[in-house]
Structure formats: structure tokens, C-alpha cells
Design a protein around this motif. Structure first.
Motif, PDB file in Angstrom:
ATOM      1  N   LEU A 134      -2.865 -22.024 -18.997  1.00 12.88           N
ATOM      2  CA  LEU A 134      -3.390 -22.762 -20.156  1.00 12.88           C
ATOM      3  C   LEU A 134      -4.864 -23.112 -19.950  1.00 12.88           C
ATOM      4  O   LEU A 134      -5.262 -23.495 -18.851  1.00 12.88           O
ATOM      5  CB  LEU A 134      -2.591 -24.055 -20.339  1.00 12.88           C
ATOM      6  CG  LEU A 134      -1.593 -24.094 -21.498  1.00 12.88           C
ATOM      7  CD1 LEU A 134      -0.560 -23.002 -21.312  1.00 12.88           C
ATOM      8  CD2 LEU A 134      -0.907 -25.447 -21.568  1.00 12.88           C
ATOM      9  N   TRP A 158      -8.358 -25.244 -21.780  1.00 11.87           N
ATOM     10  CA  TRP A 158      -8.785 -26.229 -22.780  1.00 11.87           C
ATOM     11  C   TRP A 158      -9.710 -25.563 -23.781  1.00 11.87           C
ATOM     12  O   TRP A 158     -10.744 -25.031 -23.393  1.00 11.87           O
ATOM     13  CB  TRP A 158      -9.539 -27.392 -22.119  1.00 11.87           C
ATOM     14  CG  TRP A 158      -8.669 -28.321 -21.350  1.00 11.87           C
ATOM     15  CD1 TRP A 158      -8.708 -28.539 -20.002  1.00 11.87           C
ATOM     16  CD2 TRP A 158      -7.644 -29.177 -21.866  1.00 11.87           C
ATOM     17  NE1 TRP A 158      -7.755 -29.465 -19.651  1.00 11.87           N
ATOM     18  CE2 TRP A 158      -7.089 -29.875 -20.784  1.00 11.87           C
ATOM     19  CE3 TRP A 158      -7.145 -29.414 -23.142  1.00 11.87           C
ATOM     20  CZ2 TRP A 158      -6.058 -30.796 -20.930  1.00 11.87           C
ATOM     21  CZ3 TRP A 158      -6.110 -30.337 -23.291  1.00 11.87           C
ATOM     22  CH2 TRP A 158      -5.584 -31.016 -22.199  1.00 11.87           C
ATOM     23  N   LYS A 203      -9.289 -27.089 -30.011  1.00 12.85           N
ATOM     24  CA  LYS A 203      -8.039 -27.326 -30.730  1.00 12.85           C
ATOM     25  C   LYS A 203      -7.003 -27.985 -29.804  1.00 12.85           C
ATOM     26  O   LYS A 203      -6.360 -28.966 -30.163  1.00 12.85           O
ATOM     27  CB  LYS A 203      -7.521 -25.975 -31.245  1.00 12.85           C
ATOM     28  CG  LYS A 203      -6.451 -26.096 -32.253  1.00 12.85           C
ATOM     29  CD  LYS A 203      -7.025 -26.159 -33.663  1.00 12.85           C
ATOM     30  CE  LYS A 203      -6.250 -27.174 -34.467  1.00 12.85           C
ATOM     31  NZ  LYS A 203      -7.057 -28.067 -35.237  1.00 12.85           N
ATOM     32  N   ARG A 204      -6.842 -27.419 -28.596  1.00 17.29           N
ATOM     33  CA  ARG A 204      -5.840 -27.965 -27.663  1.00 17.29           C
ATOM     34  C   ARG A 204      -6.216 -29.392 -27.288  1.00 17.29           C
ATOM     35  O   ARG A 204      -5.357 -30.261 -27.167  1.00 17.29           O
ATOM     36  CB  ARG A 204      -5.737 -27.076 -26.428  1.00 17.29           C
ATOM     37  CG  ARG A 204      -4.848 -27.698 -25.338  1.00 17.29           C
ATOM     38  CD  ARG A 204      -4.404 -26.693 -24.290  1.00 17.29           C
ATOM     39  NE  ARG A 204      -3.375 -25.808 -24.813  1.00 17.29           N
ATOM     40  CZ  ARG A 204      -3.372 -24.477 -24.669  1.00 17.29           C
ATOM     41  NH1 ARG A 204      -4.344 -23.893 -24.039  1.00 17.29           N
ATOM     42  NH2 ARG A 204      -2.406 -23.748 -25.167  1.00 17.29           N
ATOM     43  N   THR A 254      -5.325 -31.814 -30.097  1.00 18.79           N
ATOM     44  CA  THR A 254      -3.879 -32.046 -30.150  1.00 18.79           C
ATOM     45  C   THR A 254      -3.446 -32.952 -29.003  1.00 18.79           C
ATOM     46  O   THR A 254      -2.658 -33.881 -29.176  1.00 18.79           O
ATOM     47  CB  THR A 254      -3.122 -30.699 -30.061  1.00 18.79           C
ATOM     48  OG1 THR A 254      -3.685 -29.807 -31.015  1.00 18.79           O
ATOM     49  CG2 THR A 254      -1.646 -30.877 -30.336  1.00 18.79           C
ATOM     50  N   MET A 268       2.247 -33.786 -25.255  1.00 20.21           N
ATOM     51  CA  MET A 268       1.898 -32.412 -24.869  1.00 20.21           C
ATOM     52  C   MET A 268       2.315 -32.138 -23.432  1.00 20.21           C
ATOM     53  O   MET A 268       2.787 -31.047 -23.107  1.00 20.21           O
ATOM     54  CB  MET A 268       0.391 -32.184 -25.034  1.00 20.21           C
ATOM     55  CG  MET A 268      -0.045 -30.764 -24.686  1.00 20.21           C
ATOM     56  SD  MET A 268      -1.819 -30.492 -24.928  1.00 20.21           S
ATOM     57  CE  MET A 268      -1.886 -30.026 -26.635  1.00 20.21           C
TER      58      MET A 268
END
Ligand code: HEC
Length: 123
Positions: free
Chosen positions: A76, A78, A81-82, A85, A93
Motif C-alpha cells: 500500500l 499513500w 485519496k487514501r 479516507t 482503515m
């Protein structure tokens, strides 16, 4: 004329959190735990310089929780958008997250914060 004066007063008296467009302002409470200066390393949270675009859980000098280490191992990264959220409800999350901070309800504030973290010098 009186209405104008009232409006002016409201603008002056509103707390900074209500003026959500300022990302640097929104970052103020985060500074207790996070630095944007790559050389500053002794805070309770990981260093956040260049966080947008880097892998989750990738500050080499920080000992992350299992949930963030797993996110890093899963690849994953950053992006704005992430991050937005995440900031709405961090523990939703990443259940088991070691960051004690409630989410930011205001979407414009989250957006301004993500923009600021992408380029802190831009303001
Ligand atoms: C009370 C201390 C504290 C505050 C306040 C805090 N954080 Fe954190 N933050 C942490 C800790 C600790 C971690 C690492 C969590 C873990 O390992 O589970 C973290 C992790 C993060 C990460 C993931 C970093 C990475 O390297 O993957 C981001 C992004 C982040 N915080 C942003 C913020 C923002 C933006 C704010 C302000 C709105 C904020 N934090 C406020 C303690 C804090």
C-alpha cells in the motif's frame, strides 16, 4: 451595514478549525506527534515528510504497529485519496492502529490537509 459588521466579527471569531481550507492550520494538532522536518525523529509518531507517494509504514526510523507493517508488506502507498479516507476515520482503515486521534469530519479540511502534506512549501 450592521450585517456586514456582524459578518466581519463572525469571520474574526471563528476558531481556525472552522476555516477548513488552510491545510497548514489543519496540521497544527498533528505536530504534537508528527514532524515534516526529515531530521526530526524523536516524536511519538512517524516522520511525515514526503508521505504522499511513499509506502505506508515506511519511515525507517519508526517502529510501526502490526497493522501498518502488514499494509506496507501488502504494497500500500499513500496518495491524496487514501490519506483523505484515512483521516476521516484512521482506525476504520487500519484496525489496531497505534494513532490515538479521532477522524476529521470536514471533507474540505481533509482535502486541504492532504494537499498541504503533498507539498508543505506551497503555501
Ligand atoms: C497522539 C499522537 C498522534 C497525533 C496527534 C497524530 N498522529 Fe498520526 N500517527 C501517530 C502514530 C503513533 C502513528 C503510527 C501508528 C501505528 O504504527 O499504528 C501515526 C501514523 C500516521 C500516518 C501513517 C504514516 C506512515 O508512515 O505510514 C499518517 C499519514 C498520519 N499518522 C497522519 C496524521 C495526521 C495528518 C494527523 C493530524 C490530523 C495525525 N497523524 C495526528 C500518532 C499521532
Amino acid at each position: 451595514m450592521r450585517l456586514l459588521a456582524v459578518l466581519l466579527l463572525v469571520t474574526i471569531l471563528l476558531p481556525p478549525s472552522a476555516m477548513a481550507e488552510d491545510g497548514a492550520q489543519a496540521f497544527t494538532p498533528c505536530r504534537a506527534c508528527h514532524s515534516l522536518d526529515p531530521a526530526e525523529r524523536n516524536l511519538p509518531g512517524p516522520n511525515l515528510s514526503g508521505v504522499i507517494g511513499r509506502a505506508v509504514g515506511s519511515d525507517a526510523g519508526f517502529d510501526y504497529s502490526p497493522v501498518l507493517r502488514k499494509a506496507r508488506d501488502d504494497g500500500l502507498r499513500w496518495d491524496a485519496k487514501r490519506l483523505e479516507t484515512f483521516l476521516a476515520d484512521p482506525a476504520a482503515m487500519f484496525p489496531g492502529l497505534w494513532m490515538s486521534m479521532r477522524g476529521i469530519e470536514n471533507a474540505a479540511e481533509r482535502q486541504a490537509l492532504a494537499k498541504f502534506l503533498a507539498d508543505p512549501a506551497s503555501r
